[in-house]
Every structure is written in structure tokens, then in C-alpha cells.
Write a protein that holds these residues in place. Structure first.
Motif, PDB file in Angstrom:
ATOM      1  N   VAL A  73      -0.794  -8.662  -5.555  1.00 46.97           N
ATOM      2  CA  VAL A  73      -1.236  -8.382  -5.963  1.00 46.97           C
ATOM      3  C   VAL A  73      -1.283  -8.783  -7.822  1.00 46.97           C
ATOM      4  CG1 VAL A  73      -2.663  -6.103  -7.749  1.00 46.97           C
ATOM      5  CG2 VAL A  73      -1.441  -5.723  -5.918  1.00 46.97           C
ATOM      6  N   ARG A 116      -0.790  -7.664 -11.760  1.00 41.76           N
ATOM      7  CA  ARG A 116      -0.086  -6.271 -11.698  1.00 41.76           C
ATOM      8  C   ARG A 116       1.843  -6.949 -10.598  1.00 41.76           C
ATOM      9  NH1 ARG A 116      -0.996  -1.036 -12.757  1.00 41.76           N
ATOM     10  NH2 ARG A 116       0.808  -1.204 -13.306  1.00 41.76           N
ATOM     11  N   GLN A 117       2.188  -8.109 -10.728  1.00 35.57           N
ATOM     12  CA  GLN A 117       3.263  -7.747  -9.775  1.00 35.57           C
ATOM     13  C   GLN A 117       3.021  -9.717 -10.005  1.00 35.57           C
ATOM     14  OE1 GLN A 117       2.042  -7.012  -6.052  1.00 35.57           O
ATOM     15  NE2 GLN A 117       4.212  -5.599  -6.404  1.00 35.57           N
ATOM     16  N   GLY A 135       3.578  -1.793  -4.549  1.00 31.60           N
ATOM     17  CA  GLY A 135       4.324  -1.013  -5.805  1.00 31.60           C
ATOM     18  C   GLY A 135       4.514   0.080  -6.310  1.00 31.60           C
ATOM     19  N   LEU A 154      -0.256   0.930  -6.065  1.00 32.46           N
ATOM     20  CA  LEU A 154      -1.014  -0.625  -5.924  1.00 32.46           C
ATOM     21  C   LEU A 154      -1.788  -0.170  -5.097  1.00 32.46           C
ATOM     22  CD1 LEU A 154       0.777  -3.004  -7.877  1.00 32.46           C
ATOM     23  CD2 LEU A 154       0.042  -1.861  -8.707  1.00 32.46           C
ATOM     24  N   THR A 171      -5.373   4.125  -9.090  1.00 32.54           N
ATOM     25  CA  THR A 171      -3.603   3.505  -8.720  1.00 32.54           C
ATOM     26  C   THR A 171      -2.864   5.029  -9.052  1.00 32.54           C
ATOM     27  OG1 THR A 171      -3.585   3.852 -11.467  1.00 32.54           O
ATOM     28  CG2 THR A 171      -3.388   1.583 -10.028  1.00 32.54           C
TER      29      THR A 171
END
Length: 380
Positions: free
Chosen positions: A171, A174-175, A227, A246, A280
Motif C-alpha cells: 500500500v 501508507r507504507q 498494516g 489497511l 480502514t
């Protein structure tokens, strides 16, 4: 990927007298008449009078001025309050902060405030003795520990900055880096766990309660792109629940008390079949009797209720309930466990839902009370 069938599981399946119910958790003060609410706004920690008979909240004056109080944590003896301040800069340096207050009759007196050794401090916890404070720094991708002496915090005695994926995780948005999100203690207070959302890892450490320092002993690698956000141990001392932000899933993990390792034994979905979209997963609440678990999901904005299997700690899905607002950041059962309170970050309100302690079921509709960017709730 395992899924749980969405069907009501009778509370009677959790039989009193099983091993699961052998070691009840200590109850918070049942006469709590106030809640404190951490706020993402700069004004400070909010205070509300709590009526457990009616399930209502009445706003009071701001409890204390402290900016971006993302997480609030009471000391084990309830004499002190520790606050994670999700700042990008503190005292001219690129770091968040951790603050401490003396708590007496619901009133807060400042004691100390120190740099957290990483930006965006989003969570903290105390060890079971109350001597060690451990913080997770989201945007800083790090964790740090501190010693507390009568509520006064030391500078960081230990810290670690995580590496993350070589370029970015599955992702990508976000990562793009490591993102430490949550710190948890094992039931025996020997191990510390840091959930790293950006790296898809749970970092495992041995804790020294004397020095406050953490020594790495292992890592649990989760599914790529999951996540991992928070970790909560069941009071049976055998399993823990890790919510994956996630992928909108929950991993049930078997805990090895000898070496502190975690082993996945079940994964459940929080969303119905189909694309995840902008949803999420967020936070976790376990009932004090060990029979029920609740998980919050944002975007779709609901709470998901599960019954806990008394023999294995595995989850059996019950139902989804609207959270009564937008973007539930944190939620808590009140000390009587007859009410569930939800801090809805984006809609700026606290929702209160009636709960049946016997069946674990939440009411479909709740009461709503305005609150400025609520992030975290504690009963005092």
C-alpha cells in the motif's frame, strides 16, 4: 484468508467456569463520574461529566491545555495520566512529546513533558508496575521508552527507529516508510510489542523494568499490505488480537509465554465481501469477562461485535453497528460495561450506545454529544 460467518453467536456459548474465565481482569472504578477525552485540536484535554445510570455526558471546562493529545493512558494505580502528543515539532526539534499529569478527583496537575524521540507520537502505554512508559511515533517510524518517578518522566532511556520496506510496501501511499502505531505489554510484563503499520511487522522485545530498556527478541511478519495497527491481549494469557488497518482484518495470535513469540491461528474479515475502498480498521475493545470483542472500522464507520470462543480465544462474528459518526478513532466500555462510548474524530462527536452485558449486543442507535476532534477516552 480466513473469514468468520456473520451470524449471531449466543453468549451462553462462553460458559462460566471454563479456563477462559479463570482469571478476571481488575475492574476500573465503578463509580467513575467523569471522562477525559484527548483531542486532535490544539485546545487541550476535554472533560465531561458521566452519568452511568442514564448513559449521558455533560461538557465541563477543558481539563488542561496540551496540544494534540492523541492518546491518554492512566497509570496502574490511577494516580497519574500520561499523554501522547502527536506533534511534528517539540522545543524546536523534529519530534513529538510525552506529557505526565497528577490526577486527583478528576483534576490534572502538570508534572513533566519530554521529547518522544520521534515525530507524530500516536500511542503510549505503561508497563504493569507503572515505572516504564513506552511510546510509538507514527510519522517518525520509531518507539521509545521512559522511566517514571512519581509521575515525573525521564528523557528517553531507549529508542529504535525502524527501517520499513526497501522502497515502499504494497500500500504505497501508507507504507512509504515505517510507521510505529501501538505499544503493548505481555500479560506477564516481560515482553513489549510494537505494531509497525508501515513495515507489516510486530517488533518483539524483552523488557527490563529496572532500566526501562528494551532488547529485541523477534519479529512477527504479517501479511503484506495488512498494516498491523493495535495489539490487545486476552485476559486468558494465551491469545492476542492484532487489528490490521489497511486490510480491515483481525489476526488472532497465540502467545508463547516462554519466548514472547506470536503465532497466527485465525484471521477474520471486518468488511462484507467486495472491494475495501477507503475503509480502514482502527481500534479494539475486549469485555472484562473475556467473552466479547469489538473492532472499529473507519470509512464505513461501524463497530463489529464478536463472541470469543472460550476454549481457543477464536472469534465468532455477531453483527455490525453504526458508530454514530465519522471516523471512529477510539472507543471504550464504561466501567459498568452497560455502555459503549465512541470518539468519532471527523464528525466531532462522542456516541454512547447501550450494551447488554449478558449477550454482548450493542444497541443499533446511540446518543450523540459534541466534542472537538475526539481521539481517546479514559474514565477517571
Amino acid at each position: 484468508m480466513g473469514t468468520a460467518a456473520l451470524s449471531l453467536t449466543a453468549a451462553s456459548s462462553a460458559v462460566v467456569g471454563t479456563e477462559l474465565l479463570a482469571a478476571p481482569m481488575p475492574a476500573p472504578a465503578l463509580n467513575s463520574k467523569r471522562i477525559l477525552v484527548g483531542s486532535g485540536a490544539p485546545d487541550g484535554i476535554l472533560s465531561f461529566a458521566w452519568d452511568s445510570a442514564a448513559g449521558t455526558l455533560k461538557p465541563e471546562e477543558i481539563a488542561t491545555k496540551v496540544s494534540h493529545s492523541t492518546w491518554l493512558e492512566l497509570s496502574p494505580d490511577r494516580h497519574f495520566l500520561y499523554v501522547a502528543c502527536e506533534l511534528e515539532e517539540f522545543q524546536g526539534k523534529p519530534t513529538g512529546a510525552v506529557a505526565s499529569y497528577r490526577l486527583a478527583e478528576g483534576n490534572l496537575t502538570p508534572i513533566s513533558m519530554v521529547a518522544s524521540d520521534g515525530k507524530g507520537t500516536c500511542h503510549l502505554t505503561t508497563d504493569h508496575t507503572g515505572r516504564v512508559i513506552i511510546a510509538a511515533n507514527y510519522s517518525g517510524g520509531s518507539a521509545a521508552s521512559f522511566l517514571s518517578t512519581n509521575g515525573k518522566l525521564s528523557e528517553a532511556v531507549w529508542s529504535e527507529h525502524y527501517v520499513g520496506y526497501p522502497v515502499h510496501g504494497p500500500v504505497a501511499a501508507r507504507q512509504e516508510a515505517a510507521h510505529a502505531h501501538f505499544a503493548a505489554l505481555s500479560p506477564d510484563n516481560r515482553f513489549v510489542y510494537i505494531n509497525d503499520l508501515g513495515s507489516d511487522e510486530i517488533h518483539i522485545y524483552k523488557l527490563s523494568t529496572t532500566t526501562g530498556k528494551l532488547t529485541p527478541v523477534g519479529t512477527l511478519k504479517t501479511q503484506a499490505g495488512a498494516g498491523p495497527r493495535t495489539l490487545h491481549f486476552h485476559r486468558n494469557g494465551k491469545v492476542a488480537y492484532s487489528i490490521n488497518e489497511l486490510s480491515c482484518t483481525v489476526d488472532v495470535l497465540e502467545w508463547n509465554s516462554t519466548d514472547g513469540s506470536l503465532r497466527p491461528i485465525q484471521q477474520v474479515e471486518l468488511l462484507p465481501p467486495g472491494p475495501i475502498g477507503n475503509s480502514t480498521a482502527c481500534d479494539t475493545v475486549l469485555s472484562r469477562d473475556g467473552r466479547f470483542a469489538y473492532f472499529a472500522n473507519r470509512g464505513n464507520d461501524f463497530l463489529m461485535s464478536f463472541a470469543i470462543d472460550p476454549a481457543t480465544g477464536k472469534l465468532n462474528a455477531m453483527k455490525r453497528t453504526s458508530c454514530g459518526g465519522k471516523i471512529p478513532r477510539n472507543f471504550r466500555l464504561d466501567p459498568t460495561e452497560r455502555w459503549m462510548l465512541v470518539a468519532n474524530q471527523s464528525s466531532g462527536n462522542l456516541s454512547v450506545f447501550a450494551r447488554d452485558p449478558r449477550t454482548g449486543e450493542l444497541a443499533n442507535e446511540g446518543k450523540s454529544f459534541p466534542a472537538a476532534t475526539p481521539m481517546c477516552i479514559v474514565f477517571v
